[in-house]
Design a protein around this motif. Structure first.
Motif, PDB file in Angstrom:
ATOM      1  N   ASP A  63       0.828  -1.215   0.000  1.00 60.77           N
ATOM      2  CA  ASP A  63       0.000   0.000   0.000  1.00 60.77           C
ATOM      3  C   ASP A  63       0.858   1.258   0.000  1.00 60.77           C
ATOM      4  OD1 ASP A  63      -2.677  -1.274   0.291  1.00 60.77           O
ATOM      5  OD2 ASP A  63      -1.806  -1.983   2.180  1.00 60.77           O
ATOM      6  N   TYR A  64       2.001   1.183   0.683  1.00 59.39           N
ATOM      7  CA  TYR A  64       2.906   2.335   0.677  1.00 59.39           C
ATOM      8  C   TYR A  64       4.328   1.865   0.920  1.00 59.39           C
ATOM      9  CZ  TYR A  64       3.055   2.628   5.887  1.00 59.39           C
ATOM     10  OH  TYR A  64       3.240   2.397   7.221  1.00 59.39           O
ATOM     11  N   ALA A  65       5.259   2.754   0.587  1.00 62.85           N
ATOM     12  CA  ALA A  65       6.675   2.437   0.762  1.00 62.85           C
ATOM     13  C   ALA A  65       7.371   3.575   1.474  1.00 62.85           C
ATOM     14  CB  ALA A  65       7.345   2.183  -0.593  1.00 62.85           C
ATOM     15  N   CYS A  87       1.656   4.707  -2.534  1.00 64.50           N
ATOM     16  CA  CYS A  87       1.921   5.891  -1.712  1.00 64.50           C
ATOM     17  C   CYS A  87       3.346   5.809  -1.155  1.00 64.50           C
ATOM     18  CB  CYS A  87       0.921   5.983  -0.565  1.00 64.50           C
ATOM     19  SG  CYS A  87      -0.807   6.080  -1.092  1.00 64.50           S
ATOM     20  N   ALA A  88       3.912   6.955  -0.770  1.00 61.47           N
ATOM     21  CA  ALA A  88       5.315   6.938  -0.363  1.00 61.47           C
ATOM     22  C   ALA A  88       5.630   7.979   0.696  1.00 61.47           C
ATOM     23  CB  ALA A  88       6.223   7.147  -1.573  1.00 61.47           C
ATOM     24  N   LEU A  89       6.465   7.555   1.657  1.00 61.89           N
ATOM     25  CA  LEU A  89       7.087   8.451   2.625  1.00 61.89           C
ATOM     26  C   LEU A  89       8.565   8.487   2.285  1.00 61.89           C
ATOM     27  CD1 LEU A  89       7.176  10.140   5.249  1.00 61.89           C
ATOM     28  CD2 LEU A  89       7.444   7.987   6.507  1.00 61.89           C
ATOM     29  N   ALA A 293      -2.472   9.185   7.411  1.00 57.53           N
ATOM     30  CA  ALA A 293      -2.710   9.915   6.160  1.00 57.53           C
ATOM     31  C   ALA A 293      -3.068   8.951   5.035  1.00 57.53           C
ATOM     32  CB  ALA A 293      -1.485  10.746   5.795  1.00 57.53           C
ATOM     33  N   VAL A 294      -2.380   7.819   4.959  1.00 58.78           N
ATOM     34  CA  VAL A 294      -2.696   6.821   3.934  1.00 58.78           C
ATOM     35  C   VAL A 294      -4.103   6.284   4.134  1.00 58.78           C
ATOM     36  CG1 VAL A 294      -2.058   4.557   2.997  1.00 58.78           C
ATOM     37  CG2 VAL A 294      -0.272   6.207   3.585  1.00 58.78           C
ATOM     38  N   ARG A 295      -4.506   6.116   5.376  1.00 56.35           N
ATOM     39  CA  ARG A 295      -5.865   5.659   5.676  1.00 56.35           C
ATOM     40  C   ARG A 295      -6.922   6.722   5.364  1.00 56.35           C
ATOM     41  NH1 ARG A 295      -4.904   3.148  11.736  1.00 56.35           N
ATOM     42  NH2 ARG A 295      -4.303   1.028  11.126  1.00 56.35           N
TER      43      ARG A 295
END
Length: 339
Positions: A63-65, A87-89, A293-295
């Motif tokens: 879902d994110y990296a 999505c990414a941080l 934030a992703v949620r």
């Protein structure tokens, strides 16, 4: 987005291993895999599979990296994540050039993906408390922000100088705590350690409301220091982000009649308060905010556009050091929380 989020990590170096530690125990998140071509030489993968390339991680379905590879690789990795709809941080700085940072922003915005920059000082308890107090007007008008970020050279850094690695912390936190943008910067840099990049910078700037800014950053001091002071109408806040302590020195209210003390403390002095504040690990707070934030539950993160703005100011600082002149910064988005 509901349920357990599957997260990937790119880079298992000195910062990546800390991300792995936090991700492995983060509520509502599963650490699905880690990419590092050197493997897990020090046993820091927290039981997650260690993969040779990004394609293998994407094939696991994430879902994110979290991007914690060297700065020079941020753009390449980020654009591939955006193309895959992930999505990414991204660890700070967002990219090693203004142009790369802009391409980064465009790629994620075009796909309406959640992405943020890991300017971790925003999660330091002392600075979070300081920012809240400034927002509440406890200092009155703000006159000056001074930061000092000094210490010995970290051998983990090879691809950028002290401006992009360390001064970006101070650029972002200054905009964030004040809610203002940089309008001009003047800087001097030196390189004394034999490496190809600068290892000391002294900068003076101005913010959009007229606040004066001073930054001193280096990799040449045996003393490790993380100091932020904000001086204003009613006194001065001092944040030590190594110890997460915040103190307030109020403007003078009591005359010092004992003449011998005046040489040490001045002719008058005010109260000093050391605040008792909860001290949670900043990296854990950063991950919780990005997870939320992703949620879709929160937007309390450093956005890509704010990360781009910091890269632009860092570029202006380096331009000033090269040219010996004051560089004007284009008006950009101040580093406010998304609320």
């Amino acid at each position: 987005m509901t349920g357990v989020l599957r997260a990937g990590l790119i880079g298992l170096g000195s910062m990546g291993r800390n991300h792995a530690r936090v991700l492995a125990t983060l509520d509502g998140v599963e650490l699905a895999g880690i990419v590092d071509p050197l493997g897990d030489r020090d046993g820091r993968a927290q039981g997650a599979p260690v993969l040779a390339g990004l394609d293998e991680l994407l094939a696991l379905g994430i879902d994110y990296a979290v991007v914690a590879c060297p700065t020079a690789l941020h753009e390449e990795v980020g654009l591939r994540l955006a193309a895959a709809g992930v999505c990414a941080l991204i660890e700070k700085p967002l990219a090693d050039s203004v142009e790369g940072a802009r391409r980064f922003v465009d790629a994620f915005e075009a796909r309406d993906l959640v992405a943020g920059v890991g300017h971790i000082e925003r999660c330091n308890p002392a600075l979070r408390s300081l920012r809240s107090r400034l927002e509440a007007g406890e200092l009155g008008d703000v006159y000056q922000v001074v930061t000092r970020r000094q210490g010995p050279f970290p051998h983990r850094i090879a691809d950028v100088g002290v401006v992009k690695d360390l001064a970006t912390h101070d650029i972002d936190l200054t905009s964030w705590v004040t809610g203002q943008s940089y309008t001009s910067i003047t800087a001097h840099t030196v390189s004394k350690s034999g490496r190809p990049h600068e290892d000391m910078v002294s900068a003076v700037g101005r913010l959009s409301d007229g606040t004066m800014v001073n930054h001193l950053v280096n990799w040449l001091s045996p003393l490790k220091e993380r100091f932020t002071s904000v001086t204003g109408e009613r006194g001065c806040f001092i944040a030590d982000t190594l110890t997460a302590d915040l103190t307030f020195h109020s403007n003078a209210s009591v005359a010092t009649e004992w003449e011998a003390l005046r040489a040490f403390r001045g002719v008058s002095e005010g109260d000093m308060i050391r605040y008792a504040i909860p001290k949670r690990e900043p990296l854990l707070v950063e991950h919780e905010l990005f997870r939320d934030a992703v949620r879709g539950d929160s937007s309390d993160i450093c956005t890509l556009r704010q990360g781009l703005r910091t890269v632009e100011v860092a570029a202006a600082l380096l331009d000033s050091a090269r040219s010996g002149r004051t560089v004007l910064c284009e008006t950009g988005e101040p580093a406010r929380h998304g609320r």
